[in-house]
Design a protein around this motif. Structure first.
Motif, short mmCIF file in Angstrom:
data_model
loop_
_atom_site.label_atom_id
_atom_site.label_comp_id
_atom_site.label_asym_id
_atom_site.label_seq_id
_atom_site.Cartn_x
_atom_site.Cartn_y
_atom_site.Cartn_z
N SER A 178 -12.51 22.50 32.44
CA SER A 178 -11.91 21.40 32.72
C SER A 178 -10.79 21.42 31.78
CB SER A 178 -13.15 20.49 33.87
OG SER A 178 -13.41 19.56 32.33
N ILE A 179 -9.51 21.08 32.53
CA ILE A 179 -8.78 20.01 32.03
C ILE A 179 -9.08 18.90 30.46
CG2 ILE A 179 -8.06 18.30 33.10
CD1 ILE A 179 -5.51 20.36 31.45
N TYR A 180 -10.46 18.78 31.31
CA TYR A 180 -10.86 17.78 30.30
C TYR A 180 -10.83 18.07 28.98
CZ TYR A 180 -10.78 14.03 34.51
OH TYR A 180 -10.95 14.42 35.57
N ASP A 181 -11.76 19.42 28.71
CA ASP A 181 -11.82 20.33 27.91
C ASP A 181 -11.00 20.82 27.08
OD1 ASP A 181 -14.62 20.23 28.80
OD2 ASP A 181 -15.15 21.82 30.19
N VAL A 182 -10.28 21.53 28.07
CA VAL A 182 -9.12 21.90 26.79
C VAL A 182 -8.43 20.92 26.54
CG1 VAL A 182 -6.58 23.50 27.70
CG2 VAL A 182 -8.70 24.14 28.76
N MET A 183 -8.00 20.05 26.71
CA MET A 183 -7.10 18.88 26.16
C MET A 183 -7.41 18.48 24.92
SD MET A 183 -4.30 18.95 27.37
CE MET A 183 -3.77 17.87 26.96
#
Length: 226
Positions: A178-183
């Motif tokens: 998810s974008i939460y992981d990447v960010m």
């Protein structure tokens, strides 16, 4: 020189849980639909719920309610508690490791790589899920969405920094969906890998990760390439 003779470039690899290590979509969908039924809403199918997963149970429920007509704030608190209670009681009923995950963790362990879980699921729920599936002892630490205190779940760098501290430091990579992981990885200054088979809300390429894998068999070669 063959890969077996080249030192592995990472000492620590962290993993998201839902949609990365485990396909938990059936049990999470069941919990969402339990809450929706209490609110008199229609059930959602797994395909609709999967993109809602990743930001924690409350955000998942908010998305589910928004998709079925919205919700008043006072009702939200009651439904959220009901969702959590239902999920905890059925947490491992339909959740399964993604294909190749166990073998990949075995290979990382054989190379002396420390592996950890960093999830936005509450720590006690993540611990219960992994324990019931016989996987908890594979990870040197588990950091949940509430471990670091309010406001310090992913995409904050705090969980990944704490994971690295607990692991004694060393070059680290983070794997998620998810974008939460990447960010969170970007904020912590570590490379990120996205699993295309996870609970994606759109194309994996749009998340901005350093690499993307289609299956677990590709993870170790991809980490070497980074």
């Amino acid at each position: 020189m063959t890969d077996s003779l080249v030192p592995f470039p990472f000492q620590l690899v962290g993993f998201d849980l839902d949609g990365t290590l485990l396909d938990t979509s059936a049990d999470l969908t069941g919990a969402v639909n339990h809450a929706l039924a209490l609110a008199g809403r229609p059930a959602l199918d797994i395909a609709a719920v999967r993109p809602m997963i990743g930001g924690g149970a409350k955000r998942m429920l908010e998305h589910g309610l928004a998709a079925t007509g919205g919700c008043e704030a006072d009702e939200m608190a009651h439904l959220y508690r009901a969702l959590l209670d239902h999920y905890e009681a059925n947490i491992s009923a339909g959740s399964l490791p993604f294909p190749g995950m166990i073998e990949t963790l075995d290979a990382l362990d054989a190379m002396g790589v420390k592996i950890a879980v960093c999830t936005n699921k509450f720590e006690h729920l993540a611990d219960k899920l992994l324990t019931e599936l016989g996987l908890r002892d594979r990870f040197f630490t588990l950091i949940g969405g509430d471990t670091m205190g309010k406001g310090n779940a992913k995409p904050s760098a705090a969980p990944i920094h704490e994971m690295i501290r607990r692991g004694g430091g060393g070059r680290t990579a983070f794997v998620g969906d998810s974008i939460y992981d990447v960010m969170a990885a970007k904020n912590a200054g570590v490379p990120s890998i996205v699993v295309r088979f996870g609970f994606l809300g759109g194309p994996a390429e749009d998340l901005g990760a350093d690499a993307i894998i289609d299956r677990y068999e590709d993870l170790i070669p991809t980490l070497r390439a980074l």
